[in-house]
Design a protein around this motif. Structure first.
Motif, mmCIF file in Angstrom:
data_model
loop_
_atom_site.group_PDB
_atom_site.id
_atom_site.type_symbol
_atom_site.label_atom_id
_atom_site.label_comp_id
_atom_site.label_asym_id
_atom_site.label_seq_id
_atom_site.Cartn_x
_atom_site.Cartn_y
_atom_site.Cartn_z
ATOM 1 N N ASN A 257 -9.062 -16.767 -0.551
ATOM 2 C CA ASN A 257 -8.439 -15.448 -0.451
ATOM 3 C C ASN A 257 -9.390 -14.279 -0.687
ATOM 4 N N ILE A 258 -10.711 -14.512 -0.775
ATOM 5 C CA ILE A 258 -11.611 -13.404 -1.008
ATOM 6 C C ILE A 258 -11.607 -12.445 0.172
ATOM 7 N N GLU A 259 -11.649 -13.000 1.400
ATOM 8 C CA GLU A 259 -11.675 -12.140 2.574
ATOM 9 C C GLU A 259 -10.396 -11.318 2.665
ATOM 10 N N SER A 260 -9.270 -11.986 2.420
ATOM 11 C CA SER A 260 -7.998 -11.256 2.503
ATOM 12 C C SER A 260 -7.915 -10.184 1.435
ATOM 13 N N ASP A 261 -8.457 -10.472 0.225
ATOM 14 C CA ASP A 261 -8.428 -9.462 -0.819
ATOM 15 C C ASP A 261 -9.292 -8.259 -0.462
ATOM 16 N N LYS A 262 -10.439 -8.517 0.179
ATOM 17 C CA LYS A 262 -11.298 -7.416 0.597
ATOM 18 C C LYS A 262 -10.603 -6.561 1.650
ATOM 19 N N ILE A 263 -9.909 -7.253 2.578
ATOM 20 C CA ILE A 263 -9.202 -6.512 3.624
ATOM 21 C C ILE A 263 -8.116 -5.636 3.012
ATOM 22 N N ILE A 264 -7.370 -6.223 2.038
ATOM 23 C CA ILE A 264 -6.307 -5.451 1.377
ATOM 24 C C ILE A 264 -6.900 -4.255 0.655
ATOM 25 N N ALA A 265 -8.036 -4.468 -0.031
ATOM 26 C CA ALA A 265 -8.671 -3.366 -0.755
ATOM 27 C C ALA A 265 -9.114 -2.273 0.208
ATOM 28 N N GLU A 266 -9.665 -2.687 1.361
ATOM 29 C CA GLU A 266 -10.097 -1.698 2.335
ATOM 30 C C GLU A 266 -8.915 -0.919 2.895
ATOM 31 N N VAL A 267 -7.800 -1.637 3.152
ATOM 32 C CA VAL A 267 -6.609 -0.960 3.669
ATOM 33 C C VAL A 267 -6.095 0.061 2.670
ATOM 34 N N GLN A 268 -6.091 -0.323 1.375
ATOM 35 C CA GLN A 268 -5.596 0.595 0.352
ATOM 36 C C GLN A 268 -6.474 1.832 0.249
ATOM 37 N N ASN A 269 -7.785 1.627 0.374
ATOM 38 C CA ASN A 269 -8.703 2.747 0.260
ATOM 39 C C ASN A 269 -8.625 3.684 1.457
ATOM 40 N N THR A 270 -8.224 3.164 2.627
ATOM 41 C CA THR A 270 -8.199 3.976 3.837
ATOM 42 C C THR A 270 -6.835 4.612 4.090
ATOM 43 N N LEU A 271 -5.822 4.318 3.277
ATOM 44 C CA LEU A 271 -4.510 4.909 3.481
ATOM 45 C C LEU A 271 -4.564 6.407 3.199
ATOM 46 N N SER A 272 -4.084 7.187 4.143
ATOM 47 C CA SER A 272 -4.017 8.628 3.949
ATOM 48 C C SER A 272 -2.738 8.980 3.193
ATOM 49 N N ILE A 273 -2.601 10.254 2.842
ATOM 50 C CA ILE A 273 -1.403 10.706 2.137
ATOM 51 C C ILE A 273 -0.168 10.498 3.008
ATOM 52 N N GLU A 274 -0.312 10.759 4.324
ATOM 53 C CA GLU A 274 0.804 10.553 5.245
ATOM 54 C C GLU A 274 1.206 9.087 5.319
ATOM 55 N N ASP A 275 0.196 8.202 5.283
ATOM 56 C CA ASP A 275 0.486 6.763 5.319
ATOM 57 C C ASP A 275 1.241 6.324 4.064
ATOM 58 N N VAL A 276 0.846 6.846 2.921
ATOM 59 C CA VAL A 276 1.534 6.500 1.665
ATOM 60 C C VAL A 276 2.969 7.010 1.695
ATOM 61 N N ASP A 277 3.177 8.230 2.220
ATOM 62 C CA ASP A 277 4.533 8.762 2.339
ATOM 63 C C ASP A 277 5.397 7.881 3.234
ATOM 64 N N ALA A 278 4.811 7.444 4.361
ATOM 65 C CA ALA A 278 5.553 6.579 5.279
ATOM 66 C C ALA A 278 5.877 5.240 4.642
ATOM 67 N N LEU A 279 4.929 4.701 3.843
ATOM 68 C CA LEU A 279 5.157 3.426 3.161
ATOM 69 C C LEU A 279 6.268 3.567 2.123
ATOM 70 N N LEU A 280 6.307 4.689 1.416
ATOM 71 C CA LEU A 280 7.368 4.935 0.443
ATOM 72 C C LEU A 280 8.736 4.947 1.124
ATOM 73 N N ASP A 281 8.828 5.680 2.231
ATOM 74 C CA ASP A 281 10.111 5.763 2.944
ATOM 75 C C ASP A 281 10.536 4.403 3.470
ATOM 76 N N LYS A 282 9.567 3.635 3.951
ATOM 77 C CA LYS A 282 9.877 2.303 4.483
ATOM 78 C C LYS A 282 10.423 1.394 3.387
ATOM 79 N N CYS A 283 9.778 1.409 2.206
ATOM 80 C CA CYS A 283 10.230 0.560 1.096
ATOM 81 C C CYS A 283 11.605 1.001 0.595
ATOM 82 N N LEU A 284 11.859 2.324 0.608
ATOM 83 C CA LEU A 284 13.159 2.824 0.163
ATOM 84 C C LEU A 284 14.271 2.361 1.105
ATOM 85 N N LEU A 285 14.034 2.466 2.397
ATOM 86 C CA LEU A 285 15.038 2.034 3.365
ATOM 87 C C LEU A 285 15.226 0.517 3.323
#
Length: 596
Positions: A257-285
């Motif tokens: 799972n090292i590769e997958s963890d790196k990918i997840i870390a990269e995704v988290q670091n590249t999320l913009s504010i708009e992406d985080v807002d969209a993720l919040l709305d998605k989880c709420l719905l």
């Protein structure tokens, strides 16, 4: 265990009696220790102190603050030597030898030791049992670098093909316990002459921090057999701290799972504010569709977040409200209220936003397509096909032991009075006595005529003096009356573990109350009756509810209490039923925060 330094709750000097008790415990725990070794580890005229930490760990230190032993559960059954103690007496524990000095990078980084990283000589794998204390050494170095307990026996390891975790590391060189010594040191150059000790990459913070983030995901491939044994260089004679010199880390492979963890870390670091807002709305719905029902409303915003929104986040993602444009949970919920998706109101008494209702006709709600939830698999340390059923497979049996009142009945029919009986088995005994003595009333088969022995067994001492003893009893009342005269016991079985205890089974108690600042906390106690350890449960609940947890010993009682931040009383009760198989009748809940 010692990744971060924690201040001790209390510290005191050991008395002479306690010193002797500690020596006896060490001698029993480590048979290889001689009297000379004990005098080296605990010098006769040197003061010894013991400090108690919030996680129940006891640390024994010599005069000057040098940690020499630590006790994980404060009971002496899981006491370990520190690396300082092993440097004084290296033969105190048997040791696994690493395949190469390079592997020490991962062990010192905090990872558990994997079987592929162990060097096995021509004599084969040494014999050991699960739960035994072992040390870890690098090739050619008599100074251990870590200590822990085995996770499986040698026979189980061979059946598993020498794959998976071998040793759960409890303490290692350069962790917080080692750093806590006032005069921390490594063995001098004369002791480590011409041997390697550690990886030079450990001198940089990056090498350590990289692995601390993923301490459980490291496994070394069998290709490590080809590591260059000459990759180490000799110690410089004028160095006080020895260093291990290695030439290449190319043979080191990360497989889990090292590769997958790196990918997840990269995704988290590249999320913009708009992406985080969209993720919040998605989880709420997603929560509105899957977990939050109208009967749960109104609901506190913090409860909605911890119990419904966070569990709906995609696997492997981190949901941080502070990285959104709203910055605060209350502002986010108020924005959803202004959009008409929910009806929310700020409770001035509780000082948080309350969600009153959900508009399930809102365009955002009707256009949303919920995803199927993926159940996250928790990592297991024992390789077994039936391991996932250990927690949920639980059986509770109410059993009874013959008392002095009913012993004559058991003796008459030749039943063993030392044995434990279920309710049906006890009923068979008393009906066997009735059949033997022919006590059924001829004119009414549902009535039992009481002779002197049966009458005393059922009613002696239970009827007030001067009252008349009954001469007959109905068949349907016979068995319950007879069982009530026996000593109750209970048997709890979970997986391969079973326990029989005297008395009735006490239920698990879950209670929610308010603390300072009007915050809710949920307490769980009594889980030991169902063969559930408090520490692993607290760790699971911390991940489940994404909140902090703690374990405290109950005053004046046997057992521990798990404290969970937040009002999660209903979800926690359901989790114990579904995940641990505890019957609902054995769970008591008390919500002290509910309005009267």
């Amino acid at each position: 265990m010692f990744k971060k330094s924690v201040e001790a709750k209390s510290q005191q000097r050991l008395s002479g009696a306690d010193r002797k008790k500690l020596k006896r415990t060490i001698k029993e725990r480590f048979p290889n220790a001689s009297e000379t070794d004990l005098d080296i580890l605990i010098p006769p005229k040197v003061e010894v102190t013991v400090s108690k930490h919030p996680n129940r760990v006891l640390i024994y230190c010599l005069e000057g603050g040098l940690p020499i032993f630590f006790d994980v559960d404060s009971r002496g059954t899981t006491i370990f030597p520190t690396v300082y103690a092993l440097w004084k007496v290296p033969h105190l524990l048997p040791a696994f030898i690493l395949k190469g000095g390079e592997v020490s990078r991962y062990v010192i980084g905090g990872a558990d030791l994997m079987f592929p990283g162990i060097s096995i000589d021509s004599e084969g794998l040494p014999e050991f049992l699960a739960g035994q204390p072992w040390a870890v050494k690098v090739p050619g170095n008599p100074a251990p670098i870590a200590v822990g307990s085995t996770l499986m026996s040698s026979s189980e390891a061979l059946k598993a093909g020498l794959r998976g975790k071998a040793l759960k590391i409890s303490h290692h060189y350069r962790d917080a316990l080692w750093e806590s010594a006032e005069g921390r040191y490594v063995p001098n150059a004369g002791f480590l002459e011409d041997v390697v000790f550690e990886d030079p990459a450990l001198s940089t913070n990056d090498a350590i921090n990289d692995h601390e983030n993923n301490p459980d995901n490291i496994e070394l491939e069998a290709a490590m057999d080809d590591l260059d044994p000459d990759s180490s260089s000799k110690m410089e004679p004028d160095q006080n701290i020895s260093q291990q010199v290695t030439t290449d880390f190319g043979d080191l492979k990360v497989t889990e799972n090292i590769e997958s963890d790196k990918i997840i870390a990269e995704v988290q670091n590249t999320l913009s504010i708009e992406d985080v807002d969209a993720l919040l709305d998605k989880c709420l719905l997603q929560a509105f569709y899957t977990t939050l029902k109208d009967k749960d409303l109104p609901i506190a915003g913090s409860t909605l977040w911890s119990n419904h929104v966070l569990p709906c986040r995609p696997p492997g993602t981190v949901l941080d409200i502070k990285k959104s444009s709203h910055k605060k949970l209350s502002k986010w919920l108020q924005s959803k209220s202004s959009e008409g998706l929910i009806s929310a109101k700020e409770d001035k008494h509780k000082k948080e936003v309350m969600v009153l209702s959900v508009n399930r006709k809102h365009p955002d709600y009707t256009s949303f397509k919920p995803e199927k939830q993926q159940v996250e698999k928790t990592q297991q340390t024992v390789d077994s096909d039936n391991e996932t059923d250990i927690y949920t497979t639980m059986e509770v049996i109410e059993i009874y032991k013959p008392s002095v009142h009913v012993n004559p009945i058991f003796t008459s029919v030749g039943a063993d009075m030392r044995q434990l009986y279920t309710a049906s088995e006890a009923s068979e005994v008393v009906f066997a006595y009735i059949e033997k003595e022919n006590l059924v009333k001829p004119t009414n088969k549902s009535i039992i005529v009481l002779d002197a022995i049966l009458c005393d067994a059922l009613f002696k001492g239970a009827i007030k003096k001067g009252s008349t003893y009954p001469s007959e009893i109905h068949k349907k009342d016979l068995a319950p009356t007879f069982i009530n005269r026996m000593q109750p016991h209970h048997q709890v079985t979970r997986g391969k573990e079973s326990a029989v205890r005297k008395g009735g089974l006490k239920p698990v108690q879950i209670m929610t109350e308010r603390r300072q600042g009007n915050k809710k906390v949920t307490k769980v106690s009594g889980m030991e009756s169902f063969l559930i350890d408090a520490e692993p449960l607290a760790s699971e609940l911390q991940k489940k509810f994404a909140c902090s947890t703690s374990v405290t010993e109950l005053p004046g009682k046997k057992g521990y209490e798990v404290l969970v931040q937040g009002g999660v009383i209903d979800v926690l009760a359901r989790y114990l039923v579904e995940q641990y198989g505890i019957p609902k009748k054995y769970i008591e809940v008390l919500d002290k925060t509910a309005r009267k």
